[in-house]
Design a protein around this motif. Structure first.
Motif, PDB file in Angstrom:
ATOM      1  N   ILE A  10      -3.326  -2.187  18.200  1.00  0.00           N
ATOM      2  CA  ILE A  10      -3.275  -0.733  18.063  1.00  0.00           C
ATOM      3  C   ILE A  10      -2.657  -0.317  16.723  1.00  0.00           C
ATOM      4  N   LEU A  11      -1.720  -1.092  16.209  1.00  0.00           N
ATOM      5  CA  LEU A  11      -1.166  -0.769  14.893  1.00  0.00           C
ATOM      6  C   LEU A  11      -2.216  -0.989  13.809  1.00  0.00           C
ATOM      7  N   ALA A  12      -3.020  -2.037  13.962  1.00  0.00           N
ATOM      8  CA  ALA A  12      -4.105  -2.287  13.003  1.00  0.00           C
ATOM      9  C   ALA A  12      -5.097  -1.122  13.039  1.00  0.00           C
ATOM     10  N   MET A  13      -5.372  -0.629  14.247  1.00  0.00           N
ATOM     11  CA  MET A  13      -6.308   0.486  14.364  1.00  0.00           C
ATOM     12  C   MET A  13      -5.719   1.766  13.806  1.00  0.00           C
ATOM     13  N   GLY A  14      -4.433   1.962  14.045  1.00  0.00           N
ATOM     14  CA  GLY A  14      -3.756   3.145  13.501  1.00  0.00           C
ATOM     15  C   GLY A  14      -3.831   3.147  11.980  1.00  0.00           C
ATOM     16  N   ALA A  15      -3.601   1.982  11.389  1.00  0.00           N
ATOM     17  CA  ALA A  15      -3.680   1.866   9.931  1.00  0.00           C
ATOM     18  C   ALA A  15      -5.109   2.124   9.469  1.00  0.00           C
ATOM     19  N   GLY A  16      -6.076   1.621  10.228  1.00  0.00           N
ATOM     20  CA  GLY A  16      -7.473   1.833   9.882  1.00  0.00           C
ATOM     21  C   GLY A  16      -7.825   3.314   9.878  1.00  0.00           C
ATOM     22  N   ARG A  17      -7.351   4.009  10.904  1.00  0.00           N
ATOM     23  CA  ARG A  17      -7.609   5.448  10.982  1.00  0.00           C
ATOM     24  C   ARG A  17      -7.030   6.175   9.770  1.00  0.00           C
ATOM     25  N   LYS A  18      -5.792   5.837   9.426  1.00  0.00           N
ATOM     26  CA  LYS A  18      -5.138   6.478   8.290  1.00  0.00           C
ATOM     27  C   LYS A  18      -5.903   6.192   6.998  1.00  0.00           C
ATOM     28  N   ALA A  19      -6.300   4.941   6.828  1.00  0.00           N
ATOM     29  CA  ALA A  19      -7.040   4.558   5.622  1.00  0.00           C
ATOM     30  C   ALA A  19      -8.376   5.295   5.570  1.00  0.00           C
ATOM     31  N   ALA A  20      -9.054   5.394   6.714  1.00  0.00           N
ATOM     32  CA  ALA A  20     -10.366   6.041   6.731  1.00  0.00           C
ATOM     33  C   ALA A  20     -10.248   7.497   6.274  1.00  0.00           C
ATOM     34  N   ASN A  21      -9.212   8.181   6.758  1.00  0.00           N
ATOM     35  CA  ASN A  21      -9.028   9.579   6.339  1.00  0.00           C
ATOM     36  C   ASN A  21      -8.838   9.679   4.832  1.00  0.00           C
ATOM     37  N   ALA A  22      -7.976   8.800   4.301  1.00  0.00           N
ATOM     38  CA  ALA A  22      -7.712   8.845   2.863  1.00  0.00           C
ATOM     39  C   ALA A  22      -8.951   8.438   2.070  1.00  0.00           C
ATOM     40  N   MET A  23      -9.696   7.461   2.597  1.00  0.00           N
ATOM     41  CA  MET A  23     -10.895   7.015   1.882  1.00  0.00           C
ATOM     42  C   MET A  23     -11.944   8.112   1.864  1.00  0.00           C
ATOM     43  N   HIS A  24     -12.048   8.837   2.965  1.00  0.00           N
ATOM     44  CA  HIS A  24     -13.013   9.938   3.012  1.00  0.00           C
ATOM     45  C   HIS A  24     -12.690  10.950   1.913  1.00  0.00           C
ATOM     46  N   GLU A  25     -11.424  11.293   1.807  1.00  0.00           N
ATOM     47  CA  GLU A  25     -11.028  12.254   0.787  1.00  0.00           C
ATOM     48  C   GLU A  25     -11.344  11.710  -0.605  1.00  0.00           C
ATOM     49  N   TYR A  26     -11.007  10.442  -0.807  1.00  0.00           N
ATOM     50  CA  TYR A  26     -11.275   9.801  -2.098  1.00  0.00           C
ATOM     51  C   TYR A  26     -12.770   9.840  -2.416  1.00  0.00           C
ATOM     52  N   LEU A  27     -13.590   9.489  -1.425  1.00  0.00           N
ATOM     53  CA  LEU A  27     -15.040   9.407  -1.646  1.00  0.00           C
ATOM     54  C   LEU A  27     -15.630  10.788  -1.951  1.00  0.00           C
ATOM     55  N   MET A  28     -15.130  11.811  -1.247  1.00  0.00           N
ATOM     56  CA  MET A  28     -15.690  13.147  -1.440  1.00  0.00           C
ATOM     57  C   MET A  28     -15.261  13.757  -2.756  1.00  0.00           C
ATOM     58  N   VAL A  57       0.841  -1.201   0.000  1.00  0.00           N
ATOM     59  CA  VAL A  57       0.000   0.000   0.000  1.00  0.00           C
ATOM     60  C   VAL A  57       0.875   1.249   0.000  1.00  0.00           C
ATOM     61  N   ASP A  58       0.269   2.347  -0.407  1.00  0.00           N
ATOM     62  CA  ASP A  58       0.905   3.646  -0.280  1.00  0.00           C
ATOM     63  C   ASP A  58       0.951   3.966   1.220  1.00  0.00           C
ATOM     64  N   PRO A  59       2.147   4.179   1.785  1.00  0.00           N
ATOM     65  CA  PRO A  59       2.214   4.342   3.247  1.00  0.00           C
ATOM     66  C   PRO A  59       1.448   5.565   3.757  1.00  0.00           C
ATOM     67  N   GLU A  60       1.213   6.544   2.912  1.00  0.00           N
ATOM     68  CA  GLU A  60       0.492   7.748   3.355  1.00  0.00           C
ATOM     69  C   GLU A  60      -1.015   7.523   3.391  1.00  0.00           C
ATOM     70  N   THR A  61      -1.528   6.739   2.441  1.00  0.00           N
ATOM     71  CA  THR A  61      -2.984   6.658   2.272  1.00  0.00           C
ATOM     72  C   THR A  61      -3.551   5.257   2.473  1.00  0.00           C
ATOM     73  N   CYS A  62      -2.702   4.251   2.528  1.00  0.00           N
ATOM     74  CA  CYS A  62      -3.143   2.853   2.599  1.00  0.00           C
ATOM     75  C   CYS A  62      -3.833   2.396   1.320  1.00  0.00           C
ATOM     76  N   ALA A  63      -3.682   3.145   0.221  1.00  0.00           N
ATOM     77  CA  ALA A  63      -4.289   2.747  -1.049  1.00  0.00           C
ATOM     78  C   ALA A  63      -3.522   1.569  -1.634  1.00  0.00           C
ATOM     79  N   THR A  64      -4.264   0.577  -2.175  1.00  0.00           N
ATOM     80  CA  THR A  64      -3.628  -0.552  -2.842  1.00  0.00           C
ATOM     81  C   THR A  64      -3.475  -0.218  -4.330  1.00  0.00           C
ATOM     82  N   SER A  65      -2.976  -1.187  -5.087  1.00  0.00           N
ATOM     83  CA  SER A  65      -2.813  -0.961  -6.524  1.00  0.00           C
ATOM     84  C   SER A  65      -4.149  -1.027  -7.266  1.00  0.00           C
TER      85      SER A  65
END
Ligand SMILES: Cc1cc2nc3c(=O)[nH]c(=O)nc-3n(C[C@H](O)[C@H](O)[C@H](O)COP(=O)(O)OP(=O)(O)OC[C@H]3O[C@@H](n4cnc5c(N)ncnc54)[C@H](O)[C@@H]3O)c2cc1C
Ligand SMILES: Cc1cc2nc3c(=O)[nH]c(=O)nc-3n(C[C@H](O)[C@H](O)[C@H](O)COP(=O)(O)OP(=O)(O)OC[C@H]3O[C@@H](n4cnc5c(N)ncnc54)[C@H](O)[C@@H]3O)c2cc1C
Ligand code: SF4
Ligand code: SF4
Ligand code: FES
Lengths: 479, 290
Positions: free
Chosen positions: A450-468, A424-432
């Motif tokens: 907690i690392l899984a949750m941290g990754a989830g939080r990061k992905a959620a932020n990026a997904m929100h931006e993507y969705l909007m 994944v892109d380490p900034e956004t958790c986006a896959t290919s």
């Protein structure tokens, strides 16, 4: 206690977490630590120096504002403390119990340099429990629906975090889980005496109240493919399928009756109630002597479950020394107190069966520590001629888990590393694959809640931006 | 509303063998020959694997055929149309890799005929010539013979006691058929482990490659637990994700037989417990009636 009156030079000892005695707790599967009282919590929080440059925060993968929540606990403002925790951590009652604090927040604590570190984990647990017991159920504060649909594959801590974050932002979220129950390792792996199920359930209930839908018995990639999800109106997908592929030892005798992967052993009990057989239909083998191979959390959990199941001898076999045991310190202490025998610096080489193909012994070789390897740990080397046998009737292999390949095999669009984890892109958790994000153990390899949750939080932020930023739909189907 | 997967139709096919059509639209759409589901009847239930014998994608239904073997399957036998199964997940496992075999022999023993049927159909519609041998202990236990007769080019039936078809085992019939110059290029066997083992030996003698569909104990069915470990050509494989079909000439049938006996004592206890519960229920029933 007001801030001025605190005597920060006193350095009182850490308030010990009260826990049930080893003799009492091995009789059942109820929780071992009983939790701080309000007074104990306020006293422990008073040990915090309220550092100008609090190092503890950087030690927490989700950067909880630790000095702030400790200030609130000190002042008896428990609900405020809970809010502070919740603003960065969706599952504080879980993390307070299962985080390896000694390597994270508490390892950096400034008070801990010369004295004992502040018990951040215990206090986090206290606050989350207090909130669960006192707080009125807050109903969903209505958010403007965005009209965007999100599917989440896997209901472990990574998937749950993404679900909670995105539903709060107004997206329509559905979690698909392969098993018949939610929460991933929190349900099938970690035993109830470390993480009571009502705590996990109340977190699921909370997320459900926020509007997240849960669908069980669906294996994404198999029952429904990612392509089909997109075709049926989902705008983005999060993959949080975890590291559920047990590593075995690849030694002779490994398929004998009585050899379990830790996943199988724990699943039979935690998910299917085999400890309550025959009231529950799933059986598990009972043993006079159980040998657990490994030294991590999974090994400690398996050993301690076996102890409660059989009340007989349980031993651990680990190839390095005590210092290298990867499990949380607290669990190592608990296991020792419960009478688990540690065979350190030895490695299994063969499992021996009887005429019915059942385990009767495990053959091991003694090890010594040589030069440090790539991981910085000293490499264990066998001592020639030191082989010995331990008689036993069950062997539990707890030497780690690899990424679960069931979704990724069915989805060649998702690029993997050579270890089978998702790149994944380490900034956004986006896959290919466009619109598909991933996080947690399926990306990092077996790690922590907690690392899984941290990754989830990061992905959620990026997904929100993507969705909007997606082009508007023809007819939005907001629900 | 009741939770779970609705049983749309229930029929008794033979002594201790039941047929169900169950509402499971997602699975019905995706299922391919060779794949199975894992189900859990109720909150206290065990997860057990069952092959999907047929699907009706339009109606969203799957067909299951279950033989009473122990606690769960016995309890399942009491379920009927209108009842709900709490959990059904699938389709699991790999689909049968159907090839241009030319002339194929499929061999089903007992309830193994059920998992075999979709494989025979798939092989046939791929353009192979498909002959079948279906065997059971006795006439009353034979299932699906009409459907096999319809699908296959030629069908031979046998029973252990000779009450129908040839008297003897499926492996004997296979041997005779090969001896008569049938010229099979490939064989697929599904049934009890000793039967598959016997078939493997005959196929070997006639140098015919083939597959066996294995039935190890399973828990999750997604590769997570390793309960389904089988040894094939000396290597450990997870049958739920890498199978359930494997090279019949590589399978360690001895190990599979023994491993399937892991819980013999517990299975016995579970059935006793079930019967005790039935008895209590019956007594209470009589009491309330009185
Ligand atoms: C026994 C044990 C003890 C542990 N103890 C600790 C501890 O004390 N502290 C700590 O921090 N960490 C601990 N860990 C590690 C921690 O639990 C994991 O790192 C964490 O759960 C990973 O979260 P995740 O969301 O990535 O995946 P998981 O929790 O693994 O959840 C993944 C979920 O996805 C589901 N799934 C998989 N494939 C599919 C699919 N194709 N479609 C739909 N669903 C799918 C799985 O069934 C599962 O429910 C422990 C792990 C184990 C096994
Ligand atoms: C891929 C696959 C497909 C199958 N398809 C069918 C089918 O279409 N129809 C059918 O009648 N049966 C099928 N089986 C077998 C069926 O799953 C078992 O008969 C059932 O699980 C027995 O459960 P029980 O509780 O009734 O019996 P138990 O008392 O648990 O066991 C009775 C016997 O069944 C076997 N068994 C036990 N547990 C399992 C398990 N979890 N998985 C497999 N075998 C087990 C053992 O040999 C045991 O001695 C299939 C098995 C597999 C692995
Ligand atoms: S979430 Fe874990 S690491 Fe962060 S403060 Fe809490 S216990 Fe420490
Ligand atoms: S580093 Fe320790 S003492 Fe300083 S603020 Fe954090 S918890 Fe308190
Ligand atoms: S059934 Fe669990 S890995 Fe196959």
């Amino acid at each position: 206690m007001s801030e001025q009156k605190r005597n920060l030079k006193a350095h009182p000892p850490r308030v010990k977490m009260p826990e049930r005695t080893a003799e009492e707790r091995i009789q059942d599967f109820k929780e071992v630590p009983v939790g701080y009282t309000e007074e104990q919590a306020m006293a422990e929080a008073s040990r915090c120096l309220d550092c100008k440059n609090p190092k503890c925060v950087a030690g927490c993968p989700v950067n909880i504002n630790i000095p702030k929540f400790l200030r609130e606990v000190r002042a008896g403002e428990f609900q405020e403390a809970a809010n502070t925790l919740r603003s960065t951590n969706a599952l504080p009652a879980v993390c307070g119990r299962v985080c390896p604090q000694e390597e994270q927040c508490e390892s950096r604590c400034i008070e801990g340099i010369k004295h004992e570190p502040v018990a951040v984990g215990n206090l986090e647990r206290f606050v989350a429990d207090w909130e669960r017991m006192h707080k009125q159920v807050t109903e969903r504060t209505s958010v403007e629906p965005t009209g965007r649909k999100v599917a989440i594959a896997g209901s472990g801590p990574a998937g749950l975090t993404v679900a909670g974050d995105l539903v709060k932002l107004g997206h329509d979220v559905t979690v698909f889980e392969a098993l018949h129950r939610p929460a991933g390792v929190l349900a099938y792996g970690i035993p109830t005496f470390r993480l009571p199920r009502d705590i996990v359930q109340s977190e699921i209930d909370y997320i459900e109240r926020l509007g997240v839908k849960f669908v069980y018995n669906v294996v994404i990639g198999v029952t429904v493919t990612l392509e089909e999800l997109f075709a049926s109106g989902y705008d983005a997908v999060f993959v949080g399928t975890g590291a559920g592929l047990p590593k075995m030892l690849n030694i002779p005798g490994e398929n004998l009756i009585g050899v379990f992967s830790s996943n199988e052993f724990l699943t039979r009990i935690n998910l299917l109630g085999a400890d309550k057989f025959p009231d529950f239909d799933t059986p598990v083998l009972h043993a006079k002597h159980t040998v657990v191979v490994g030294g991590g959390n999974t090994a400690m959990d398996s050993a301690r479950v076996a102890k409660r199941l059989n009340k007989e001898k349980v031993s651990l076999v680990y190839r390095r020394s005590h210092d290298e045991l990867p499990a949380r310190r607290e669990e190592v202490h608990h296991a020792e107190a419960e009478g688990i025998e540690f065979n350190l610096l030895c490695n299994p080489i063969e499992i021996i069966g009887d005429e019915h193909y059942r385990v009767k012994a495990i053959r091991c070789i003694r090890m010594q520590l040589g030069e440090p390897d790539a991981s910085g740990r000293r490499r264990p080397e066998p001592i020639p001629g030191s082989e010995f046998e331990l008689e036993c009737d069950v062997v539990i292999v707890a030497v780690g888990n690899a990424p679960n390949p069931i979704l990724t095999k069915a989805t060649p669009e998702i690029k993997l590393s050579k270890w089978g984890t998702i790149n994944v892109d380490p900034e956004t958790c986006a896959t290919s694959m466009p619109g598909v994000y991933a996080g947690g153990d399926i990306v990092s390899g077996a790690a922590t809640v907690i690392l899984a949750m941290g990754a989830g939080r990061k992905a959620a932020n990026a997904m929100h931006e993507y969705l909007m930023n997606l082009p508007p739909k023809q007819a939005t189907r907001a629900s | 509303m009741e939770q779970g997967y609705l049983i749309h139709l229930h029929r008794k096919l033979a002594d201790r063998i039941h047929e169900y059509w169950v509402d499971a639209p997602l699975i019905a759409k995706k299922h391919r020959a060779g794949q199975f589901v894992i189900l859990r009847l109720h909150e206290h239930g065990e997860r057990i694997p069952l092959t999907v014998v047929e699907t009706d994608p339009e109606q969203g239904r799957i067909r299951l055929i279950v033989q009473v073997a122990g606690k769960t399957t016995e309890e399942f036998g009491d379920y009927t149309a209108g009842d709900h199964i709490l959990d059904v997940v699938g389709p699991l496992g790999l689909q049968t890799h159907v090839d241009d075999w030319g002339k194929l022999i499929v061999i089903g023993g007992g309830v193994g005929a059920a998992p075999l049927l979709p494989i025979a159909k798939a092989a046939k519609s791929h353009g192979n010539t498909v002959n079948a041998i279906i065997g059971a202990r006795s006439k009353e236990l034979l299932i699906l013979t009409e459907e096999f007769a319809e699908v296959c080019d030629e069908l031979r039936i046998c029973t252990d006691d000779g009450t129908e078809g040839t008297k003897g085992f499926v492996s004997d019939v296979l041997d005779q058929w090969c001896d008569q110059g049938a010229g099979y290029k490939f064989g697929i066997a599904v049934g009890p482990v000793p039967m598959m083992n016997a078939v493997a030996k005959v196929l070997k003698r006639w140098e015919i490659p083939g597959l066996a569909s294995l039935n190890p104990i399973m828990v999750d069915g997604t590769g997570m637990c390793g309960a389904c470990r089988v040894t094939v050509h000396g290597e450990t494989r997870f049958a739920c994700v890498e199978g359930p079909e494997f090279d019949i000439h590589g399978v360690d049938f001895h190990e599979l037989t023994l491993r399937n006996r892991s819980y013999t004592e517990e299975e016995h206890e579970a059935v006793e417990h079930l019967h005790a519960c039935h008895l209590t229920q019956a007594i209470n029933h009589v009491r309330t009636e009185a």
